[in-house]
Design an enzyme around this catalytic site. Structure first.
Site, PDB file in Angstrom:
ATOM      1  CE  LYS A 293      -3.716  -2.478   2.290  1.00  7.35           C
ATOM      2  NZ  LYS A 293      -4.475  -2.809   1.083  1.00  7.35           N
TER       3      LYS A 293
ATOM      4  CD  GLU B 176      -0.085  -3.363   3.251  1.00 13.95           C
ATOM      5  OE1 GLU B 176      -0.967  -4.084   2.771  1.00 13.95           O
ATOM      6  OE2 GLU B 176       0.821  -2.858   2.559  1.00 13.95           O
TER       7      GLU B 176
ATOM      8  CG  ASP C  53      -2.940   1.436  -2.005  1.00 16.15           C
ATOM      9  OD1 ASP C  53      -3.357   1.723  -0.864  1.00 16.15           O
ATOM     10  OD2 ASP C  53      -2.633   0.282  -2.356  1.00 16.15           O
TER      11      ASP C  53
ATOM     12  NE  ARG D 258      -5.467   1.911 -17.977  1.00 17.55           N
ATOM     13  CZ  ARG D 258      -4.891   3.087 -18.164  1.00 17.55           C
ATOM     14  NH1 ARG D 258      -3.858   3.443 -17.428  1.00 17.55           N
ATOM     15  NH2 ARG D 258      -5.335   3.909 -19.079  1.00 17.55           N
TER      16      ARG D 258
HETATM   17  O1  RIB Z   1      -3.939  -1.943  -1.605  1.00 13.88           O
HETATM   18  C1  RIB Z   1      -3.466  -2.913  -2.494  1.00 13.88           C
HETATM   19  C2  RIB Z   1      -2.222  -3.515  -1.959  1.00 13.88           C
HETATM   20  O2  RIB Z   1      -2.531  -4.229  -0.787  1.00 13.88           O
HETATM   21  C3  RIB Z   1      -1.573  -4.525  -2.866  1.00 13.88           C
HETATM   22  O3  RIB Z   1      -0.671  -3.937  -3.776  1.00 13.88           O
HETATM   23  C4  RIB Z   1      -0.923  -5.493  -1.902  1.00 13.88           C
HETATM   24  O4  RIB Z   1       0.464  -5.389  -1.863  1.00 13.88           O
HETATM   25  C5  RIB Z   1      -1.544  -5.183  -0.534  1.00 13.88           C
HETATM   26  O5  RIB Z   1      -0.659  -4.623   0.297  1.00 13.88           O
END
Ligand code: RIB
Length: 298
Positions: free
Chosen positions: A43, A142, A248, A281
Protein backbone atom coordinates in the site's frame (compact mmCIF):
# COMPACT_ATOMS: atom_id res chain seq x y z
CA UNK A 1 6.24 26.25 -13.47
CA UNK A 2 5.22 25.63 -9.82
CA UNK A 3 7.67 23.62 -7.71
CA UNK A 4 6.61 19.99 -7.19
CA UNK A 5 5.25 19.43 -3.66
CA UNK A 6 7.29 17.11 -1.47
CA UNK A 7 5.46 14.04 -0.13
CA UNK A 8 6.91 11.28 2.05
CA UNK A 9 5.29 7.86 2.31
CA UNK A 10 6.18 5.85 5.40
CA UNK A 11 5.02 2.33 4.76
CA UNK A 12 5.06 -0.96 2.97
CA UNK A 13 6.55 -2.12 -0.31
CA UNK A 14 5.71 -5.64 -1.41
CA UNK A 15 5.69 -7.95 -4.40
CA UNK A 16 2.12 -8.79 -5.44
CA UNK A 17 1.55 -12.40 -6.57
CA UNK A 18 -1.88 -12.33 -8.19
CA UNK A 19 -4.19 -15.05 -9.53
CA UNK A 20 -7.21 -14.14 -11.64
CA UNK A 21 -10.08 -16.66 -11.76
CA UNK A 22 -13.77 -16.72 -12.69
CA UNK A 23 -14.61 -18.46 -9.43
CA UNK A 24 -12.43 -18.45 -6.31
CA UNK A 25 -11.91 -21.73 -4.42
CA UNK A 26 -13.56 -22.62 -1.12
CA UNK A 27 -11.53 -24.30 1.64
CA UNK A 28 -10.36 -27.72 0.44
CA UNK A 29 -11.31 -27.03 -3.19
CA UNK A 30 -8.93 -26.84 -6.19
CA UNK A 31 -9.93 -24.81 -9.23
CA UNK A 32 -8.27 -23.54 -12.41
CA UNK A 33 -7.38 -19.84 -12.62
CA UNK A 34 -7.01 -17.75 -15.81
CA UNK A 35 -3.85 -15.73 -15.21
CA UNK A 36 -0.96 -15.30 -12.76
CA UNK A 37 1.06 -12.07 -12.52
CA UNK A 38 3.80 -10.64 -10.35
CA UNK A 39 3.59 -6.88 -9.89
CA UNK A 40 4.84 -4.04 -7.72
CA UNK A 41 2.63 -3.44 -4.72
CA UNK A 42 2.40 -2.74 -1.03
CA UNK A 43 0.00 0.00 0.00
CA UNK A 44 2.81 2.44 0.83
CA UNK A 45 4.71 1.93 -2.42
CA UNK A 46 1.48 2.13 -4.44
CA UNK A 47 0.61 5.48 -2.86
CA UNK A 48 4.17 6.72 -3.44
CA UNK A 49 4.12 5.72 -7.11
CA UNK A 50 0.72 7.35 -7.67
CA UNK A 51 1.80 10.62 -6.05
CA UNK A 52 4.98 10.62 -8.19
CA UNK A 53 3.02 9.94 -11.41
CA UNK A 54 0.73 12.85 -10.52
CA UNK A 55 3.76 15.16 -10.22
CA UNK A 56 4.95 15.13 -6.59
CA UNK A 57 8.57 14.88 -5.47
CA UNK A 58 8.22 11.65 -3.47
CA UNK A 59 10.39 10.05 -0.77
CA UNK A 60 9.72 6.44 0.24
CA UNK A 61 10.56 5.48 3.84
CA UNK A 62 10.44 1.73 4.38
CA UNK A 63 12.32 -1.52 4.10
CA UNK A 64 12.85 -4.38 1.65
CA UNK A 65 14.72 -7.67 1.96
CA UNK A 66 18.16 -8.50 0.61
CA UNK A 67 16.65 -10.73 -2.09
CA UNK A 68 15.46 -10.69 -5.71
CA UNK A 69 12.08 -9.13 -4.89
CA UNK A 70 13.79 -6.44 -2.81
CA UNK A 71 16.22 -5.53 -5.61
CA UNK A 72 13.35 -5.40 -8.04
CA UNK A 73 11.30 -3.09 -5.78
CA UNK A 74 14.34 -0.79 -5.37
CA UNK A 75 14.78 -0.64 -9.14
CA UNK A 76 11.09 0.20 -9.51
CA UNK A 77 11.48 3.15 -7.13
CA UNK A 78 14.35 4.45 -9.29
CA UNK A 79 12.33 3.96 -12.49
CA UNK A 80 9.39 5.84 -10.95
CA UNK A 81 11.62 8.79 -9.89
CA UNK A 82 11.01 8.10 -6.21
CA UNK A 83 13.77 8.94 -3.76
CA UNK A 84 14.57 5.64 -2.00
CA UNK A 85 17.55 6.70 0.12
CA UNK A 86 15.41 5.95 3.22
CA UNK A 87 14.42 2.45 2.07
CA UNK A 88 16.43 0.19 4.35
CA UNK A 89 17.66 -3.25 3.33
CA UNK A 90 16.57 -5.62 6.09
CA UNK A 91 17.59 -9.13 7.14
CA UNK A 92 13.93 -10.13 6.71
CA UNK A 93 12.58 -11.28 3.32
CA UNK A 94 10.76 -8.74 1.15
CA UNK A 95 7.05 -8.48 1.92
CA UNK A 96 4.65 -10.29 -0.38
CA UNK A 97 0.91 -10.10 -1.01
CA UNK A 98 -1.02 -13.11 -2.31
CA UNK A 99 -4.00 -11.74 -4.20
CA UNK A 100 -7.04 -13.45 -5.72
CA UNK A 101 -9.19 -11.48 -8.13
CA UNK A 102 -12.61 -12.80 -9.18
CA UNK A 103 -14.65 -12.26 -12.35
CA UNK A 104 -16.27 -9.14 -10.83
CA UNK A 105 -12.84 -7.52 -10.25
CA UNK A 106 -13.13 -7.91 -6.47
CA UNK A 107 -9.99 -8.98 -4.64
CA UNK A 108 -8.99 -10.93 -1.55
CA UNK A 109 -5.51 -10.24 -0.23
CA UNK A 110 -3.25 -12.03 2.24
CA UNK A 111 -0.10 -10.10 3.14
CA UNK A 112 3.07 -11.49 4.67
CA UNK A 113 4.85 -8.34 5.87
CA UNK A 114 8.45 -9.62 6.13
CA UNK A 115 10.82 -6.65 5.74
CA UNK A 116 7.92 -4.19 6.06
CA UNK A 117 8.32 -4.84 9.78
CA UNK A 118 12.10 -4.55 9.50
CA UNK A 119 12.55 -0.82 10.17
CA UNK A 120 11.95 1.06 13.37
CA UNK A 121 10.81 4.34 14.93
CA UNK A 122 14.31 5.88 14.81
CA UNK A 123 14.72 5.15 11.12
CA UNK A 124 11.32 6.69 10.31
CA UNK A 125 11.78 9.74 12.55
CA UNK A 126 15.26 10.55 11.24
CA UNK A 127 14.10 10.17 7.63
CA UNK A 128 11.19 12.56 8.17
CA UNK A 129 13.52 15.01 9.92
CA UNK A 130 15.95 14.96 6.98
CA UNK A 131 13.55 15.39 4.02
CA UNK A 132 13.61 19.02 2.83
CA UNK A 133 10.49 21.15 2.15
CA UNK A 134 8.09 18.46 3.31
CA UNK A 135 4.36 19.10 2.68
CA UNK A 136 2.63 15.79 3.45
CA UNK A 137 3.47 12.49 5.16
CA UNK A 138 1.29 9.47 4.33
CA UNK A 139 0.97 6.30 6.45
CA UNK A 140 -1.03 3.04 6.36
CA UNK A 141 -1.30 -0.05 8.59
CA UNK A 142 1.07 -2.50 6.89
CA UNK A 143 3.90 -1.42 9.22
CA UNK A 144 3.80 -1.19 13.04
CA UNK A 145 1.73 1.75 14.32
CA UNK A 146 4.61 2.84 16.58
CA UNK A 147 6.71 3.55 13.46
CA UNK A 148 3.93 5.62 11.88
CA UNK A 149 3.47 7.53 15.16
CA UNK A 150 7.20 8.36 15.23
CA UNK A 151 7.10 9.62 11.63
CA UNK A 152 3.86 11.61 12.06
CA UNK A 153 5.10 13.18 15.31
CA UNK A 154 8.14 14.64 13.53
CA UNK A 155 5.99 15.62 10.55
CA UNK A 156 3.58 17.58 12.79
CA UNK A 157 6.47 19.35 14.53
CA UNK A 158 7.69 20.38 11.08
CA UNK A 159 4.24 21.69 10.10
CA UNK A 160 3.57 18.97 7.50
CA UNK A 161 0.09 17.47 6.99
CA UNK A 162 -0.32 13.82 8.01
CA UNK A 163 -2.67 11.45 6.16
CA UNK A 164 -3.51 8.02 7.55
CA UNK A 165 -5.05 5.29 5.40
CA UNK A 166 -6.09 2.75 8.08
CA UNK A 167 -5.58 -0.25 5.78
CA UNK A 168 -5.67 -3.10 6.42
CA UNK A 169 -7.93 -2.15 9.30
CA UNK A 170 -6.68 -2.58 12.84
CA UNK A 171 -7.63 -0.79 16.03
CA UNK A 172 -5.93 2.62 15.95
CA UNK A 173 -4.14 3.83 19.04
CA UNK A 174 -5.06 7.21 20.54
CA UNK A 175 -1.42 8.23 20.07
CA UNK A 176 -1.66 7.63 16.32
CA UNK A 177 -4.98 9.47 16.00
CA UNK A 178 -3.52 12.40 17.95
CA UNK A 179 -0.89 13.01 15.25
CA UNK A 180 -3.18 12.31 12.26
CA UNK A 181 -4.74 15.21 10.31
CA UNK A 182 -6.65 13.24 7.68
CA UNK A 183 -8.18 9.79 8.17
CA UNK A 184 -9.09 8.04 4.88
CA UNK A 185 -10.63 4.55 5.22
CA UNK A 186 -12.51 2.68 2.50
CA UNK A 187 -16.05 1.39 3.12
CA UNK A 188 -14.86 -1.93 4.59
CA UNK A 189 -12.40 -0.23 6.94
CA UNK A 190 -15.10 2.29 7.92
CA UNK A 191 -17.42 -0.58 8.84
CA UNK A 192 -14.68 -2.25 10.87
CA UNK A 193 -13.92 1.09 12.56
CA UNK A 194 -17.47 2.06 13.58
CA UNK A 195 -19.21 -1.34 13.52
CA UNK A 196 -21.79 -0.22 10.93
CA UNK A 197 -21.82 0.11 7.14
CA UNK A 198 -21.49 3.65 5.72
CA UNK A 199 -24.88 5.40 5.35
CA UNK A 200 -25.64 9.11 5.56
CA UNK A 201 -26.44 8.62 9.28
CA UNK A 202 -23.37 6.56 10.21
CA UNK A 203 -21.08 8.81 8.14
CA UNK A 204 -22.44 11.96 9.84
CA UNK A 205 -21.76 10.33 13.22
CA UNK A 206 -18.12 9.65 12.22
CA UNK A 207 -16.65 12.52 14.22
CA UNK A 208 -13.03 11.84 14.99
CA UNK A 209 -12.21 15.55 15.39
CA UNK A 210 -10.36 15.44 12.09
CA UNK A 211 -11.06 15.69 8.44
CA UNK A 212 -12.01 12.33 6.99
CA UNK A 213 -12.83 10.83 3.64
CA UNK A 214 -14.54 7.50 3.21
CA UNK A 215 -13.97 6.01 -0.24
CA UNK A 216 -16.98 4.10 -1.53
CA UNK A 217 -15.79 2.31 -4.70
CA UNK A 218 -18.17 2.90 -7.62
CA UNK A 219 -20.20 5.28 -5.41
CA UNK A 220 -17.29 7.77 -5.18
CA UNK A 221 -16.33 9.17 -1.80
CA UNK A 222 -17.67 11.26 1.07
CA UNK A 223 -15.77 14.07 2.74
CA UNK A 224 -16.56 14.42 6.44
CA UNK A 225 -15.60 17.64 8.20
CA UNK A 226 -14.62 17.54 11.90
CA UNK A 227 -18.18 18.67 12.83
CA UNK A 228 -19.84 15.91 10.74
CA UNK A 229 -20.76 17.89 7.60
CA UNK A 230 -20.86 15.53 4.62
CA UNK A 231 -19.85 16.38 1.04
CA UNK A 232 -20.45 13.67 -1.56
CA UNK A 233 -17.93 13.22 -4.35
CA UNK A 234 -19.21 11.46 -7.46
CA UNK A 235 -17.00 9.22 -9.57
CA UNK A 236 -16.89 8.25 -13.22
CA UNK A 237 -18.90 5.14 -14.12
CA UNK A 238 -16.57 2.48 -15.56
CA UNK A 239 -16.43 -1.28 -16.18
CA UNK A 240 -14.21 -2.45 -13.30
CA UNK A 241 -11.99 -5.49 -13.89
CA UNK A 242 -9.62 -5.27 -10.90
CA UNK A 243 -9.97 -3.03 -7.84
CA UNK A 244 -6.50 -3.90 -6.44
CA UNK A 245 -4.66 -0.73 -5.40
CA UNK A 246 -7.55 1.62 -6.27
CA UNK A 247 -7.67 2.95 -2.70
CA UNK A 248 -3.92 3.62 -2.82
CA UNK A 249 -4.39 5.36 -6.15
CA UNK A 250 -6.97 7.64 -4.47
CA UNK A 251 -4.66 8.41 -1.53
CA UNK A 252 -1.62 9.19 -3.72
CA UNK A 253 -3.51 11.45 -6.10
CA UNK A 254 -5.53 13.16 -3.33
CA UNK A 255 -2.29 13.90 -1.44
CA UNK A 256 -0.61 15.32 -4.53
CA UNK A 257 -3.56 17.58 -5.29
CA UNK A 258 -3.93 18.78 -1.68
CA UNK A 259 -0.17 19.47 -1.44
CA UNK A 260 -0.39 21.44 -4.70
CA UNK A 261 -2.88 23.85 -3.10
CA UNK A 262 -6.27 22.41 -4.17
CA UNK A 263 -9.13 22.51 -1.66
CA UNK A 264 -10.15 19.13 -0.25
CA UNK A 265 -13.26 18.73 -2.46
CA UNK A 266 -11.34 19.41 -5.68
CA UNK A 267 -8.52 17.11 -4.54
CA UNK A 268 -11.01 14.30 -3.80
CA UNK A 269 -12.73 14.82 -7.19
CA UNK A 270 -9.35 14.58 -8.93
CA UNK A 271 -8.50 11.43 -6.94
CA UNK A 272 -11.85 9.79 -7.85
CA UNK A 273 -11.22 10.43 -11.55
CA UNK A 274 -7.76 8.84 -11.37
CA UNK A 275 -8.91 5.87 -9.24
CA UNK A 276 -11.75 5.18 -11.69
CA UNK A 277 -9.17 4.65 -14.43
CA UNK A 278 -7.15 2.29 -12.24
CA UNK A 279 -10.00 -0.21 -11.75
CA UNK A 280 -10.31 -0.69 -15.53
CA UNK A 281 -6.80 -2.23 -15.64
CA UNK A 282 -5.17 -5.19 -13.96
CA UNK A 283 -2.83 -4.97 -10.98
CA UNK A 284 -1.97 -2.23 -8.49
CA UNK A 285 0.78 0.11 -9.75
CA UNK A 286 0.44 -1.38 -13.25
CA UNK A 287 -3.14 0.00 -13.38
CA UNK A 288 -2.27 3.62 -12.64
CA UNK A 289 -2.60 6.21 -15.41
CA UNK A 290 0.62 7.64 -16.82
CA UNK A 291 1.62 11.25 -16.26
CA UNK A 292 0.45 12.06 -19.82
CA UNK A 293 -2.95 10.44 -19.16
CA UNK A 294 -3.27 12.26 -15.83
CA UNK A 295 -2.85 15.62 -17.59
CA UNK A 296 -6.05 14.87 -19.51
CA UNK A 297 -7.90 14.03 -16.27
CA UNK A 298 -6.92 17.15 -14.26
O1 RIB B 1 -3.94 -1.94 -1.61
C1 RIB B 1 -3.47 -2.91 -2.49
C2 RIB B 1 -2.22 -3.52 -1.96
O2 RIB B 1 -2.53 -4.23 -0.79
C3 RIB B 1 -1.57 -4.53 -2.87
O3 RIB B 1 -0.67 -3.94 -3.78
C4 RIB B 1 -0.92 -5.49 -1.90
O4 RIB B 1 0.46 -5.39 -1.86
C5 RIB B 1 -1.54 -5.18 -0.53
O5 RIB B 1 -0.66 -4.62 0.30
Amino acid sequence: MAKAPVIAVVGSASMDLTCYADVLPQAGQTLYGNLFTTGFGGKGANQAVMAALAGANVYMVGSVGNDLFGKSLQENFRNQNINSEFVKVSELPTGVAHIWVDAQGQNRILIVPGANHGFDENHAASAITAIPDLSIVIGQCEIPQSVTIAAFTVAKKRGAITILNPAPYQELSDDLLAVTDWLIPNEIEFEEFVGEAPTSETLARFRTGKNSIVTLGDKGAVLISPDGTLTSIATTSVQAIDSTGAGDCFIGSFSYSLASGSDAKSAAEFACRIAAVSVTRKGAQSSYPTTAEISTLS
